[in-house]
Design a protein around this motif. Structure first.
Motif, PDB file in Angstrom:
ATOM      1  N   GLU A   1       0.840  -1.219   0.000  1.00  0.00           N
ATOM      2  CA  GLU A   1       0.000   0.000   0.000  1.00  0.00           C
ATOM      3  C   GLU A   1       0.860   1.249   0.000  1.00  0.00           C
ATOM      4  O   GLU A   1       0.588   2.211  -0.730  1.00  0.00           O
ATOM      5  CB  GLU A   1      -0.868   0.016   1.266  1.00  0.00           C
ATOM      6  CG  GLU A   1      -2.198  -0.725   1.108  1.00  0.00           C
ATOM      7  CD  GLU A   1      -2.967  -0.702   2.398  1.00  0.00           C
ATOM      8  OE1 GLU A   1      -3.867  -1.540   2.530  1.00  0.00           O
ATOM      9  OE2 GLU A   1      -2.664   0.149   3.266  1.00  0.00           O
ATOM     10  N   ALA A   2       1.910   1.211   0.838  1.00  0.00           N
ATOM     11  CA  ALA A   2       2.771   2.385   0.955  1.00  0.00           C
ATOM     12  C   ALA A   2       3.467   2.666  -0.373  1.00  0.00           C
ATOM     13  O   ALA A   2       3.583   3.826  -0.790  1.00  0.00           O
ATOM     14  CB  ALA A   2       3.812   2.161   2.043  1.00  0.00           C
ATOM     15  N   ILE A   3       3.873   1.584  -1.051  1.00  0.00           N
ATOM     16  CA  ILE A   3       4.541   1.785  -2.343  1.00  0.00           C
ATOM     17  C   ILE A   3       3.547   2.351  -3.358  1.00  0.00           C
ATOM     18  O   ILE A   3       3.882   3.278  -4.119  1.00  0.00           O
ATOM     19  CB  ILE A   3       5.150   0.458  -2.840  1.00  0.00           C
ATOM     20  CG1 ILE A   3       6.320   0.080  -1.929  1.00  0.00           C
ATOM     21  CG2 ILE A   3       5.620   0.580  -4.263  1.00  0.00           C
ATOM     22  CD1 ILE A   3       6.901  -1.280  -2.190  1.00  0.00           C
ATOM     23  N   GLU A   4       2.323   1.851  -3.304  1.00  0.00           N
ATOM     24  CA  GLU A   4       1.283   2.402  -4.204  1.00  0.00           C
ATOM     25  C   GLU A   4       1.076   3.882  -3.925  1.00  0.00           C
ATOM     26  O   GLU A   4       0.966   4.705  -4.837  1.00  0.00           O
ATOM     27  CB  GLU A   4      -0.041   1.668  -3.959  1.00  0.00           C
ATOM     28  CG  GLU A   4       0.026   0.205  -4.295  1.00  0.00           C
ATOM     29  CD  GLU A   4      -0.912  -0.121  -5.436  1.00  0.00           C
ATOM     30  OE1 GLU A   4      -2.130   0.109  -5.274  1.00  0.00           O
ATOM     31  OE2 GLU A   4      -0.412  -0.591  -6.468  1.00  0.00           O
ATOM     32  N   ALA A   5       1.017   4.207  -2.594  1.00  0.00           N
ATOM     33  CA  ALA A   5       0.790   5.608  -2.214  1.00  0.00           C
ATOM     34  C   ALA A   5       1.924   6.485  -2.711  1.00  0.00           C
ATOM     35  O   ALA A   5       1.702   7.573  -3.263  1.00  0.00           O
ATOM     36  CB  ALA A   5       0.669   5.708  -0.694  1.00  0.00           C
ATOM     37  N   ALA A   6       3.154   5.995  -2.530  1.00  0.00           N
ATOM     38  CA  ALA A   6       4.315   6.771  -2.977  1.00  0.00           C
ATOM     39  C   ALA A   6       4.297   6.905  -4.486  1.00  0.00           C
ATOM     40  O   ALA A   6       4.661   7.950  -5.038  1.00  0.00           O
ATOM     41  CB  ALA A   6       5.602   6.088  -2.517  1.00  0.00           C
TER      42      ALA A   6
ATOM     43  N   ARG B   1      -1.714  14.678   1.362  1.00  0.00           N
ATOM     44  CA  ARG B   1      -1.645  14.347   2.798  1.00  0.00           C
ATOM     45  C   ARG B   1      -1.940  12.866   3.015  1.00  0.00           C
ATOM     46  O   ARG B   1      -1.241  12.178   3.750  1.00  0.00           O
ATOM     47  CB  ARG B   1      -2.641  15.188   3.587  1.00  0.00           C
ATOM     48  CG  ARG B   1      -2.241  16.621   3.740  1.00  0.00           C
ATOM     49  CD  ARG B   1      -3.336  17.391   4.431  1.00  0.00           C
ATOM     50  NE  ARG B   1      -3.497  16.975   5.812  1.00  0.00           N
ATOM     51  CZ  ARG B   1      -2.794  17.481   6.814  1.00  0.00           C
ATOM     52  NH1 ARG B   1      -1.928  18.438   6.587  1.00  0.00           N
ATOM     53  NH2 ARG B   1      -2.964  17.045   8.033  1.00  0.00           N
ATOM     54  N   LYS B   2      -2.991  12.386   2.333  1.00  0.00           N
ATOM     55  CA  LYS B   2      -3.411  11.003   2.544  1.00  0.00           C
ATOM     56  C   LYS B   2      -2.299  10.017   2.133  1.00  0.00           C
ATOM     57  O   LYS B   2      -1.937   9.108   2.894  1.00  0.00           O
ATOM     58  CB  LYS B   2      -4.671  10.748   1.702  1.00  0.00           C
ATOM     59  CG  LYS B   2      -5.316   9.414   1.974  1.00  0.00           C
ATOM     60  CD  LYS B   2      -6.571   9.263   1.122  1.00  0.00           C
ATOM     61  CE  LYS B   2      -6.636   7.850   0.564  1.00  0.00           C
ATOM     62  NZ  LYS B   2      -7.281   7.790  -0.730  1.00  0.00           N
ATOM     63  N   HIS B   3      -1.746  10.264   0.936  1.00  0.00           N
ATOM     64  CA  HIS B   3      -0.734   9.329   0.454  1.00  0.00           C
ATOM     65  C   HIS B   3       0.542   9.422   1.280  1.00  0.00           C
ATOM     66  O   HIS B   3       1.215   8.414   1.534  1.00  0.00           O
ATOM     67  CB  HIS B   3      -0.437   9.580  -1.019  1.00  0.00           C
ATOM     68  CG  HIS B   3      -1.596   9.226  -1.889  1.00  0.00           C
ATOM     69  ND1 HIS B   3      -2.269   8.052  -1.726  1.00  0.00           N
ATOM     70  CD2 HIS B   3      -2.196   9.891  -2.911  1.00  0.00           C
ATOM     71  CE1 HIS B   3      -3.245   8.004  -2.610  1.00  0.00           C
ATOM     72  NE2 HIS B   3      -3.227   9.112  -3.342  1.00  0.00           N
ATOM     73  N   TYR B   4       0.879  10.636   1.719  1.00  0.00           N
ATOM     74  CA  TYR B   4       2.082  10.822   2.532  1.00  0.00           C
ATOM     75  C   TYR B   4       1.935  10.048   3.846  1.00  0.00           C
ATOM     76  O   TYR B   4       2.861   9.383   4.311  1.00  0.00           O
ATOM     77  CB  TYR B   4       2.284  12.309   2.789  1.00  0.00           C
ATOM     78  CG  TYR B   4       3.529  12.635   3.577  1.00  0.00           C
ATOM     79  CD1 TYR B   4       4.786  12.219   3.143  1.00  0.00           C
ATOM     80  CD2 TYR B   4       3.465  13.370   4.748  1.00  0.00           C
ATOM     81  CE1 TYR B   4       5.935  12.520   3.857  1.00  0.00           C
ATOM     82  CE2 TYR B   4       4.598  13.673   5.470  1.00  0.00           C
ATOM     83  CZ  TYR B   4       5.834  13.247   5.016  1.00  0.00           C
ATOM     84  OH  TYR B   4       6.958  13.542   5.731  1.00  0.00           O
ATOM     85  N   LYS B   5       0.724  10.124   4.430  1.00  0.00           N
ATOM     86  CA  LYS B   5       0.459   9.408   5.682  1.00  0.00           C
ATOM     87  C   LYS B   5       0.587   7.892   5.462  1.00  0.00           C
ATOM     88  O   LYS B   5       1.192   7.180   6.278  1.00  0.00           O
ATOM     89  CB  LYS B   5      -0.963   9.741   6.143  1.00  0.00           C
ATOM     90  CG  LYS B   5      -1.141   9.719   7.648  1.00  0.00           C
ATOM     91  CD  LYS B   5      -2.502  10.287   7.982  1.00  0.00           C
ATOM     92  CE  LYS B   5      -3.024   9.737   9.278  1.00  0.00           C
ATOM     93  NZ  LYS B   5      -4.424  10.102   9.482  1.00  0.00           N
ATOM     94  N   GLN B   6       0.032   7.449   4.345  1.00  0.00           N
ATOM     95  CA  GLN B   6       0.114   6.010   4.040  1.00  0.00           C
ATOM     96  C   GLN B   6       1.564   5.566   3.872  1.00  0.00           C
ATOM     97  O   GLN B   6       1.945   4.481   4.326  1.00  0.00           O
ATOM     98  CB  GLN B   6      -0.648   5.729   2.748  1.00  0.00           C
ATOM     99  CG  GLN B   6      -1.917   4.963   2.998  1.00  0.00           C
ATOM    100  CD  GLN B   6      -2.695   4.783   1.727  1.00  0.00           C
ATOM    101  OE1 GLN B   6      -2.292   5.251   0.656  1.00  0.00           O
ATOM    102  NE2 GLN B   6      -3.823   4.134   1.841  1.00  0.00           N
TER     103      GLN B   6
END
Lengths: 153, 285
Positions: free
Chosen positions: B137-142, B157-162
């Motif tokens: 998930e974190a890689i997807e967010a990044a 903000r959302k993706h940075y938090k993830q």
């Protein structure tokens, strides 16, 4: 450091993409995954900072303009609709405007827009001071609270 | 019986006087006896204390001669050591291979290793799966951070938090099914190696005892010059362990058998403490 914040952001996003490709190729089970995570994290921070610079470049002028407008409006209202109770709202709005005038963009990643929100709230409160008197202070206070919440570390 | 009462009275007085005299004589007699007894006793006491003083002097003399004897023994010991007397060699063990020692170390490591229970292994696997999912998930967010427009702040903000959810966590170590089996093998191999080496060492010590060979200085320092009477087997056991300890941990000091006490907890420290205690027991007079 590229002069144009937009170019710099695109640049950073490109290198983040490269780092992510390496991270995905390694997979969570590989032994150098933690190192790659640390490196990618640096890239992510760089992208976030680049975006903040873009936002700062975009919002510095509007923030300054709204802060100036707030100060002017507060002065006019203080003279034209003088009321001791209203002075509280006007003073707080002027203080917020002063803070934004001194540093319109701030330093943390989410500062520029949070400042826009706070100074807009101060302007609205100033304009609403004649009908609402001192109660307009609440609007400014809400704006400041929002600002503080957004930029908390 | 006298009819005259006066006469009768006189006769009575006369009798009483006689009784009194007898009593006086007896009292005098007993006084003399007591004085005599006291004299005898004090004489005996004097005699005894004289004897005690004499014994004391003799003990002092004896202590001095024991001390002289001790010094003589030390000197003799040195001369014997310097001479041609055959010495026991507990330093070189060509018949014990490095691999055997390595086996012992592996066995000790296997004993020290923490074992996963099946439940723990299951929990760890679950945590790893969770981490992997979060990492994905974190890689997807990044990934999405690489193409977001700069003014979509809430998405940023959302993706940075993830992304940050993964950076602060560490992936747990994978529980290895083979570890347990491998540890068991290492443990039994180590135990066997210890058994073999102990046999070799014990044989050599027994040979040295049988051949009246001189023990090395470090050996005598901790274990005394010979096995204490009636405890030869225990003494041999401890002696074997001391030699094995030196061999395992490369202690080469010619005087200090066990070397300095190890700092960190573990097999070595336990063994060191045990040997120190046991050896102190054997050196007691």
């Amino acid at each position: 450091m590229a002069a144009d914040p937009f170019a710099r952001l695109a640049d950073r996003q490109q290198s983040l993409r490269t780092a992510l490709r390496a991270l995905q190729a390694a997979g969570p089970g590989s032994p150098d995954f933690p190192t790659l995570i640390a490196r990618t994290n640096d890239e992510v921070e760089a992208v976030i900072n680049a975006r903040r610079d873009v936002e700062a470049a975009r919002l510095t002028t509007p923030n300054r303009a709204i802060a100036t407008a707030t100060t002017a409006a507060a002065l006019i209202i203080a003279v034209g609709w003088f009321d001791a109770w209203s002075l509280l709202s006007l003073l707080l709005a002027t203080a917020t405007a002063a803070a934004v005038l001194v540093d319109p963009a701030g330093r943390t990643p989410w500062d520029p827009r949070a400042r826009t929100a706070a100074i807009t709230a101060a302007l609205v409160a100033t304009l609403l001071t004649p009908p609402l008197n001192g109660w307009a202070t609440l609007i400014t206070a809400a704006g400041i609270a929002w600002w503080a919440w957004r930029t908390r570390t | 019986m006298n009819i005259d009462p006066l006469k009768a009275l006189e006769a009575k007085v006369e009798r009483l006087k006689k009784d009194l005299k007898t009593l006086e004589t007896r009292l005098e007699n007993s006084q003399t006896d007591a004085a005599h007894n006291q004299l005898t006793q004090s004489n005996q006491l004097k005699d005894t204390s004289r004897k005690l003083a004499k014994t004391n002097d003799r003990v002092t003399d004896l202590a001095e001669s024991v001390h002289r004897l001790e010094r003589l023994l030390v000197a003799l010991n040195r001369k014997v050591r310097a001479g041609e007397t055959r010495k026991a060699d507990f330093e070189n063990w060509p018949e014990i291979e490095k691999e055997e020692l390595a086996k012992i170390f592996h066995g000790q490591e296997a004993y020290a290793r923490r074992k996963f229970t099946p439940q723990e292994a299951k929990d760890t696997r679950k945590a790893i799966a969770e981490y992997d999912r979060k990492a994905h998930e974190a890689i997807e967010a990044a990934e999405s951070l690489t193409h977001l427009p700069p003014n979509a702040e809430s998405l940023w903000r959302k993706h940075y938090k993830q992304w940050n959810a993964i950076t602060t966590r560490v992936r747990p170590e994978v529980p290895d099914d083979d570890t347990h089996a491998r540890d068991t093998v290492a443990k039994s191999a180590g135990n066997e190696a210890i058994k073999r080496i102990r046999q070799q060492i014990r044989a050599r010590i027994e040979d040295a005892v049988a051949g009246d060979l001189l023990f090395p200085a470090w050996f005598e320092n901790v274990l005394g010059p010979a096995a204490p009477p009636g405890r030869a087997d225990d003494w041999l056991y401890t002696a074997t362990d001391v030699v094995l300890y030196r061999l395992l941990h490369d202690v080469t000091s010619p005087a200090d058998a066990l070397g300095p006490a190890p700092e960190e907890e573990g097999h070595r420290k336990t063994l060191h403490d045990r040997l120190t205690n046991e050896c102190a027991e054997y050196r007691k007079p």
